[in-house]
Scaffold this motif. Sequence first.
Motif, mmCIF file in Angstrom:
data_model
loop_
_atom_site.group_PDB
_atom_site.id
_atom_site.type_symbol
_atom_site.label_atom_id
_atom_site.label_comp_id
_atom_site.label_asym_id
_atom_site.label_seq_id
_atom_site.Cartn_x
_atom_site.Cartn_y
_atom_site.Cartn_z
ATOM 1 N N GLY A 187 -7.334 6.420 -6.936
ATOM 2 C CA GLY A 187 -6.602 5.167 -7.032
ATOM 3 C C GLY A 187 -5.510 5.115 -8.075
ATOM 4 O O GLY A 187 -5.054 4.033 -8.442
ATOM 5 N N GLY A 191 -4.357 1.737 -1.416
ATOM 6 C CA GLY A 191 -3.818 3.081 -1.410
ATOM 7 C C GLY A 191 -4.805 4.093 -0.882
ATOM 8 O O GLY A 191 -5.996 3.815 -0.739
ATOM 9 N N LEU A 245 -3.235 -4.949 -3.564
ATOM 10 C CA LEU A 245 -2.782 -3.562 -3.513
ATOM 11 C C LEU A 245 -3.807 -2.658 -2.848
ATOM 12 O O LEU A 245 -5.012 -2.850 -3.013
ATOM 13 N N PHE A 256 -8.782 1.105 -2.604
ATOM 14 C CA PHE A 256 -8.296 2.456 -2.345
ATOM 15 C C PHE A 256 -9.433 3.287 -1.791
ATOM 16 O O PHE A 256 -10.611 2.992 -2.001
ATOM 17 N N LYS A 315 -7.708 -5.067 -5.470
ATOM 18 C CA LYS A 315 -7.198 -3.736 -5.149
ATOM 19 C C LYS A 315 -8.222 -3.015 -4.281
ATOM 20 O O LYS A 315 -9.425 -3.230 -4.431
ATOM 21 N N VAL A 319 -2.555 3.105 -6.978
ATOM 22 C CA VAL A 319 -2.790 1.657 -7.003
ATOM 23 C C VAL A 319 -2.642 1.121 -8.425
ATOM 24 O O VAL A 319 -2.042 0.071 -8.643
ATOM 25 N N GLY A 355 0.804 -1.212 0.000
ATOM 26 C CA GLY A 355 0.000 0.000 0.000
ATOM 27 C C GLY A 355 0.831 1.253 0.000
ATOM 28 O O GLY A 355 1.924 1.289 0.559
#
Length: 137
Positions: free
Chosen positions: A83, A76, A74, A105, A103, A86, A46
Amino acid sequence: MNQVIYDSRGGNTRKVAEAIAEELDVAAEDVGAASLGPADGVVFLGSGCYGGKPGERMAKFIEANDFLGRRVALFGTSAGGAGSEVKAMEAAVKEKGAEVPGKYFCKGQMAVIFSRGHPNPADIDAARKFAREMAGL
């Protein structure tokens, strides 16, 4: 073993990393002191968003490591919550051979006025759910 590695300047991404790590019963590791462990778990990477990209330390960590055959989830944070950090990490780890199963974010507060109050409790709950899904819990 699952691993959570993060790059955070303002503390937003660290908060998300700690929530993910707590959910997985592991310690969150600052990217500056981290190294990749065994390849049998999910590596959660991250970063905050700096100029539309992940932090420089995270970019260097990805460049310096071999992700061939690893599962990398991942996450973020950014003031806009778009994002892009990411997406950039995804391209970088895939180029290094990683599989990216998911992912996450969310917004992260920048200074005192942008995305104030983020990551908020709903963002943290969503990060915990993300951790469980990625780790198969």
